[in-house]
Write a protein that holds these residues in place. Structure first.
Motif, short mmCIF file in Angstrom:
data_model
loop_
_atom_site.label_atom_id
_atom_site.label_comp_id
_atom_site.label_asym_id
_atom_site.label_seq_id
_atom_site.Cartn_x
_atom_site.Cartn_y
_atom_site.Cartn_z
N LYS A 238 0.95 -1.26 -0.18
CA LYS A 238 -0.08 0.07 -0.02
C LYS A 238 0.76 1.32 -0.01
O LYS A 238 1.14 1.87 1.08
CB LYS A 238 -0.96 -0.13 1.18
CG LYS A 238 -2.05 -1.22 1.06
CD LYS A 238 -2.66 -1.24 2.65
CE LYS A 238 -3.52 -2.47 2.56
NZ LYS A 238 -4.23 -2.21 4.07
N SER A 239 1.28 1.48 -1.11
CA SER A 239 2.46 2.64 -1.25
C SER A 239 1.85 4.15 -0.84
O SER A 239 2.66 4.79 -0.30
CB SER A 239 2.96 2.88 -2.71
OG SER A 239 1.78 3.06 -3.69
N ASN A 240 0.62 4.37 -1.13
CA ASN A 240 0.05 5.59 -0.54
C ASN A 240 0.07 6.20 0.84
O ASN A 240 0.24 6.94 1.43
CB ASN A 240 -1.13 5.67 -1.32
CG ASN A 240 -1.15 6.18 -2.70
OD1 ASN A 240 -0.25 6.43 -3.40
ND2 ASN A 240 -2.43 5.86 -3.45
N GLU A 241 -0.59 4.46 1.37
CA GLU A 241 -0.44 4.79 2.94
C GLU A 241 0.91 4.78 3.60
O GLU A 241 1.21 5.50 4.42
CB GLU A 241 -1.19 3.55 3.58
CG GLU A 241 -2.88 3.61 3.31
CD GLU A 241 -3.26 3.05 1.94
OE1 GLU A 241 -2.30 2.77 1.09
OE2 GLU A 241 -4.37 2.54 1.71
N LEU A 242 1.95 3.93 2.98
CA LEU A 242 3.14 4.11 3.33
C LEU A 242 3.78 5.47 3.27
O LEU A 242 4.39 5.82 4.20
CB LEU A 242 3.95 3.10 2.70
CG LEU A 242 5.55 3.09 3.11
CD1 LEU A 242 5.75 2.67 4.47
CD2 LEU A 242 6.46 2.05 2.21
N LEU A 243 3.50 5.92 2.15
CA LEU A 243 4.17 7.62 1.58
C LEU A 243 3.40 8.63 2.97
O LEU A 243 4.32 9.34 3.39
CB LEU A 243 3.66 7.91 0.35
CG LEU A 243 4.29 9.27 -0.06
CD1 LEU A 243 5.59 9.50 0.21
CD2 LEU A 243 3.68 9.63 -1.29
N SER A 244 2.32 8.39 3.09
CA SER A 244 1.64 9.27 4.29
C SER A 244 2.25 9.04 5.35
O SER A 244 2.49 9.95 5.99
CB SER A 244 0.12 9.08 4.44
OG SER A 244 -0.41 9.33 2.80
N ALA A 245 2.67 8.00 5.82
CA ALA A 245 3.09 7.68 7.23
C ALA A 245 4.82 8.22 7.31
O ALA A 245 5.10 8.79 8.33
CB ALA A 245 2.90 6.15 7.37
N VAL A 246 5.40 7.94 6.09
CA VAL A 246 6.77 8.52 6.19
C VAL A 246 6.88 10.03 6.18
O VAL A 246 7.72 10.57 6.68
CB VAL A 246 7.45 7.79 4.90
CG1 VAL A 246 8.99 8.46 4.75
CG2 VAL A 246 7.57 6.15 5.21
#
Length: 521
Positions: A238-246
């Protein structure tokens, strides 16, 4: 996921010896008997072989004879600490088995060091159920014997408990330490952050991270790695969720004016390039603020009107007249100064008179000092800053009359008692208006520390408004460091630009970060 280079770099915790009375002097005052027939304790540790071939009694006697501060009371703790520092975890366990089979009892200092050993060992190898039972038993025994743990031992307990199912007990120890106005070590905060994320309690981790920064400590690479490892696992695929978290982590660092070190930068770089497939380029961004890779400009650094108002009120309540009185002054002097500022504000520039005068000369000659100050003020006035306040101390009235008359005629001049801390007055006056700048070489760390929740605003305001004198040339012209107008920290404007320091690098007053990473999706 992590590169071998990154793993090698992630040696964050260089464990130090406990600060209890049993090992005072181990680090800085250790006196080693270096006569030819004696071995150093480092050489002695190299003789450790296997668990069953090591003569620990002999090693203990050799250590006691090699370092004068080591005795029967502290030799066990010393051995554990040294082996742990050298990452000799197997050898440490050999020694612990020796203690156990010899029916010996470790003192409180040694037990605290042992708890830190378990934590350090856990970072490189999995702790066994037997180890966990031992940690919990040590903690139980300590609290039964010492209901009020010293800050040092409580800190060690936090490290040990953080790797057990009873990790939440660390939160209780945090609260107990606060009752005694004691602040845990940064590594203790890191241990609990890591524990909360391993146990799927990210909100606790975020709360501890915020608390760590609020007590003026800097997050380590281990903290960032703990969060990113958690999010990579949680948002797999889930790249979008990971990007938001980072990005949330980077925004947190930026909002609090935190520069990453090189090791922390590598952790973010790894997740962006490996997991998120962004492109990265190492760049140097100069005073123009333009990235040479993507040609975008950095964001302008600002303190909003509301933030300025909040900072000014907080500084007045918490520093000028707060319960933590920092200024060495008297109520009458403070009251008089506040009245003076109310009548004469706002200013274009506030000058720390003595600090500026001593910036370029190391003499006590009133003639030379006053000449430096007057030269600087002249340059300020010539730069279209019409309203200048010079703050000094009362002994300056003995300086050459012509120089003091110049300052009194062309500036507002306010002299505090010689025993007062004039920096506090300086900062309050500099907060008189959103456009006011100030000149001083002082880092103002003590004043920032007294602020409860506004430290990050203070730091950003300081970076925008502080000037510093470098030198006067032969013609009397002042050469100064001036503030940068660009945000110095991680920021996003389509692309991410992240500044960082080399691991052995420090940023001097008013310096701009040299090293940046430009990240493009």
């Amino acid at each position: 996921m992590w590169s071998s280079r990154l793993v090698r770099n992630l040696q964050i915790f260089n464990l130090t010896l406990p600060r209890s009375i049993f090992y005072r002097g181990f680090r800085s005052n250790l006196v080693v008997d270096d006569s030819p027939e004696k071995k150093t304790y480092k050489e002695i540790f190299e003789e450790i072989q296997t668990e069953h071939t090591t003569d620990w009694n002999k090693i203990k006697e050799l250590i006691k004879s090699s370092a004068r501060q080591i005795n029967d009371k502290n030799v066990d703790s010393f051995i554990i600490a040294q082996l742990t520092n050298q990452k000799k975890y197997d050898e440490t366990k050999y020694f612990l088995n020796y203690i156990k089979t010899s029916n010996k009892t470790l003192n409180i200092g040694a037990l605290g060091t042992l708890l830190k050993f378990y934590f350090s060992s856990f970072k490189y190898d999995k702790v066994t159920d037997e180890d966990i039972s031992h940690i919990l038993q040590i903690y139980k025994d300590l609290t039964l014997k010492y209901p009020l743990l010293s800050p040092t031992i409580a800190d060690h307990c936090i490290h040990g408990l953080s790797i057990t199912p009873e990790w939440r007990e660390c939160l209780i120890l945090f609260d107990k330490m606060k009752l005694y106005n004691s602040i845990p070590a940064a590594s203790a905060y890191s241990a609990v952050i890591s524990a909360s994320l391993r146990n799927d309690e990210p909100e606790i981790g975020w709360n501890i991270l915020r608390e760590l920064v609020n007590v003026d400590k800097i997050p380590t690479a281990y903290d960032y790695e703990s969060f990113i490892s958690y999010y990579v696992k949680k948002f797999e695929g889930k790249s979008n969720e990971l990007l938001s978290a980072v990005e949330k982590l980077l925004e947190f660092a930026a909002e609090r004016s935190l520069l990453l070190n090189e090791t922390s930068m590598e952790i973010f770089l790894n997740v962006f390039t490996t997991e998120l497939r962004w492109k990265a380029k190492s760049v140097m961004i100069k005073k123009s603020g333009q990235c040479p890779n993507c040609e975008m400009f950095l964001n302008k650094s600002v303190v909003s009107v509301d933030e300025h108002k909040l900072l000014k009120e907080a500084f007045y309540k918490q520093v000028m007249i707060g319960k933590n009185v920092f200024i060495k002054s008297n109520p009458k002097e403070v009251e008089d100064f506040l009245d003076f500022v109310k009548k004469t504000e706002p200013y274009d520039m506030v000058v720390d008179g003595l600090n500026v005068a001593y910036s370029v000369v190391n003499v006590k000659s009133p003639q030379i000092l006053s000449n430096v100050l007057v030269s600087v003020v002249k340059n300020i006035l010539e730069s279209n800053r019409e309203k200048v306040l010079v703050l000094g101390r009362k002994h300056m009235v003995t300086w050459p009359r012509k120089h003091m008359e110049f300052l009194g005629k062309h500036c507002f001049l306010y002299l505090v008692d010689d025993s007062s801390y004039d920096d506090t007055f300086l900062l309050y006056a500099a907060l008189s208006a959103t456009h006011t700048d100030f000149m001083s070489r002082d880092l103002m760390r003590s004043h920032k520390f007294l602020l409860e929740n506004e430290k990050h605003i203070f730091k950003r305001w300081q970076e925008i408004h502080q000037h510093s004198l470098i030198y006067l040339d032969a013609g009397g012209k002042a050469h100064t460091k001036t503030p940068f107008k660009w945000v110095q920290y991680a920021q996003k404007n389509t692309n991410w630009h992240i500044s960082y320091l080399k691991n052995d690098e420090t940023l001097k007053l008013l310096d701009f970060p040299k090293h940046w990473i430009c990240l493009k999706p």
